[in-house]
Enzyme design. Sequence first.
Site, PDB file in Angstrom:
ATOM      1  N   ASP A   1      44.385  27.690 -18.283  1.00 38.78           N
ATOM      2  CA  ASP A   1      43.994  29.013 -17.804  1.00 38.78           C
ATOM      3  C   ASP A   1      42.714  28.927 -16.981  1.00 38.78           C
ATOM      4  O   ASP A   1      42.246  29.933 -16.433  1.00 38.78           O
ATOM      5  CB  ASP A   1      43.862  30.006 -18.953  1.00 38.78           C
ATOM      6  CG  ASP A   1      42.878  29.564 -20.026  1.00 38.78           C
ATOM      7  OD1 ASP A   1      42.183  28.542 -19.831  1.00 38.78           O
ATOM      8  OD2 ASP A   1      42.788  30.249 -21.072  1.00 38.78           O
ATOM      9  N   SER A   2      42.195  27.712 -16.820  1.00 37.67           N
ATOM     10  CA  SER A   2      41.113  27.470 -15.861  1.00 37.67           C
ATOM     11  C   SER A   2      41.565  27.805 -14.443  1.00 37.67           C
ATOM     12  O   SER A   2      40.732  27.935 -13.534  1.00 37.67           O
ATOM     13  CB  SER A   2      40.658  26.011 -15.931  1.00 37.67           C
ATOM     14  OG  SER A   2      41.762  25.125 -15.842  1.00 37.67           O
TER      15      SER A   2
ATOM     16  N   LYS B   1      49.047  24.835 -25.415  1.00 30.75           N
ATOM     17  CA  LYS B   1      47.704  24.726 -25.976  1.00 30.75           C
ATOM     18  C   LYS B   1      47.169  26.115 -26.284  1.00 30.75           C
ATOM     19  O   LYS B   1      47.400  27.044 -25.504  1.00 30.75           O
ATOM     20  CB  LYS B   1      46.756  24.018 -25.012  1.00 30.75           C
ATOM     21  CG  LYS B   1      45.319  23.840 -25.570  1.00 30.75           C
ATOM     22  CD  LYS B   1      44.457  23.012 -24.657  1.00 30.75           C
ATOM     23  CE  LYS B   1      43.998  23.755 -23.425  1.00 30.75           C
ATOM     24  NZ  LYS B   1      43.079  24.894 -23.766  1.00 30.75           N
TER      25      LYS B   1
ATOM     26  N   GLU C   1      35.545  20.830 -26.750  1.00 32.28           N
ATOM     27  CA  GLU C   1      34.812  21.188 -25.538  1.00 32.28           C
ATOM     28  C   GLU C   1      33.374  21.545 -25.851  1.00 32.28           C
ATOM     29  O   GLU C   1      33.094  22.331 -26.750  1.00 32.28           O
ATOM     30  CB  GLU C   1      35.479  22.364 -24.815  1.00 32.28           C
ATOM     31  CG  GLU C   1      34.751  22.749 -23.535  1.00 32.28           C
ATOM     32  CD  GLU C   1      35.510  23.724 -22.645  1.00 32.28           C
ATOM     33  OE1 GLU C   1      34.962  24.101 -21.594  1.00 32.28           O
ATOM     34  OE2 GLU C   1      36.639  24.096 -23.001  1.00 32.28           O
TER      35      GLU C   1
ATOM     36  N   GLU D   1      43.611  28.238 -28.203  1.00 26.77           N
ATOM     37  CA  GLU D   1      42.229  28.103 -28.650  1.00 26.77           C
ATOM     38  C   GLU D   1      42.060  28.607 -30.070  1.00 26.77           C
ATOM     39  O   GLU D   1      42.793  29.481 -30.532  1.00 26.77           O
ATOM     40  CB  GLU D   1      41.288  28.880 -27.716  1.00 26.77           C
ATOM     41  CG  GLU D   1      41.260  28.339 -26.293  1.00 26.77           C
ATOM     42  CD  GLU D   1      40.309  29.097 -25.386  1.00 26.77           C
ATOM     43  OE1 GLU D   1      40.215  28.721 -24.205  1.00 26.77           O
ATOM     44  OE2 GLU D   1      39.656  30.060 -25.856  1.00 26.77           O
TER      45      GLU D   1
ATOM     46  N   ASP E   1      48.627  26.250 -21.149  1.00 23.82           N
ATOM     47  CA  ASP E   1      47.786  27.121 -21.958  1.00 23.82           C
ATOM     48  C   ASP E   1      48.500  28.413 -22.311  1.00 23.82           C
ATOM     49  O   ASP E   1      49.218  28.987 -21.476  1.00 23.82           O
ATOM     50  CB  ASP E   1      46.515  27.484 -21.188  1.00 23.82           C
ATOM     51  CG  ASP E   1      45.326  26.628 -21.588  1.00 23.82           C
ATOM     52  OD1 ASP E   1      45.314  26.113 -22.719  1.00 23.82           O
ATOM     53  OD2 ASP E   1      44.406  26.487 -20.756  1.00 23.82           O
TER      54      ASP E   1
END
Length: 320
Positions: free
Chosen positions: A100-101, A169, A237, A171, A139
């Site tokens: 999602d970057s 992925k 991270e 978070e 993501d």
Amino acid sequence: MTHAQKQPARKTPAQQAPAQETPTQETPGRQDKAQGPASAPASKKQPATLYGGAKNRRVTIRDLAAAKERGEKWPMLTAYDAMTASVFDESGIPVMLVGDSMGNCHLGYESTVPVTLDEIAMLSAAVVRGTKRALIVADLPFGTYQEGPTQALRSATRLVKEAGVGAVKLEGGERSAHQVELLVQSGIPVMAHVGLTPQSVHSMGYRVQGRGEEAAQQLLRDAKAVQDAGAFAVVLEAVPAALAAEVTRSLYVPTVGIGAGAECDAQVLVWTDMAGLTPGRVPSFVKQYARLRETLGDAAKTFAEEVVSGSFPTEDHSFA
């Protein structure tokens, strides 16, 4: 029993996989009797490595588990389109993240928060089409799994079915463990992400995580919680290097560092940062391996000048 409490030890992804395999999904280092004697010359065997290894199939989570066991480090890059992904695939990058970057470096958003599942699905499908070997991880964007396991499964299933990714992925540590568990039980491999979680920028900001004894212990609990829930790897991270090393030693699944020191099992960078395409300042943990923004800018200026001067196109670039 909550995920913060002690749970029975779980098997690694390599141990959990079914015993029966297809010829194109061999376990690294395994000798199939039907393929010849185990004493075959070593020079004729394909290297059991992720970077530079066999290229006749997709990398799987079994390969990542095997790399952890033999102590092999491996690289991961983000990718958002078929052409760039094909370059990385041909370069031997074994794992790519459709992160999602993309919100920051591809779609023009100020953070990752506005990224939608539709956008992730579209660009993930492009990356899958542009690659042949790499494991593609997508993501789950903000708002597509926080409601609970059912929402997470619905979102992840869409990315697997529509985009064709090999894993997703998400978070969060302990707070996301139930989501991880249902996805894995449903057959969807999950890479977890702890430490600095960009989707929580409004609550935590962009700060190093895990400093201080209490914060360090919480990060370790988060990493173990998602591992015990079935995650095949954990992204760390913006974590102090010593803590990331401790987490890496404590887990049986690979850790993927980004601003987390050299002791992680793998390293990931946003590709536009890595290649020098991102404008302005980049995070201090980024190493720029090229100056692509400068190169593209020079090419565009040269093209424009030749058009204005009339030196392009020439007869070589025209039809008779």
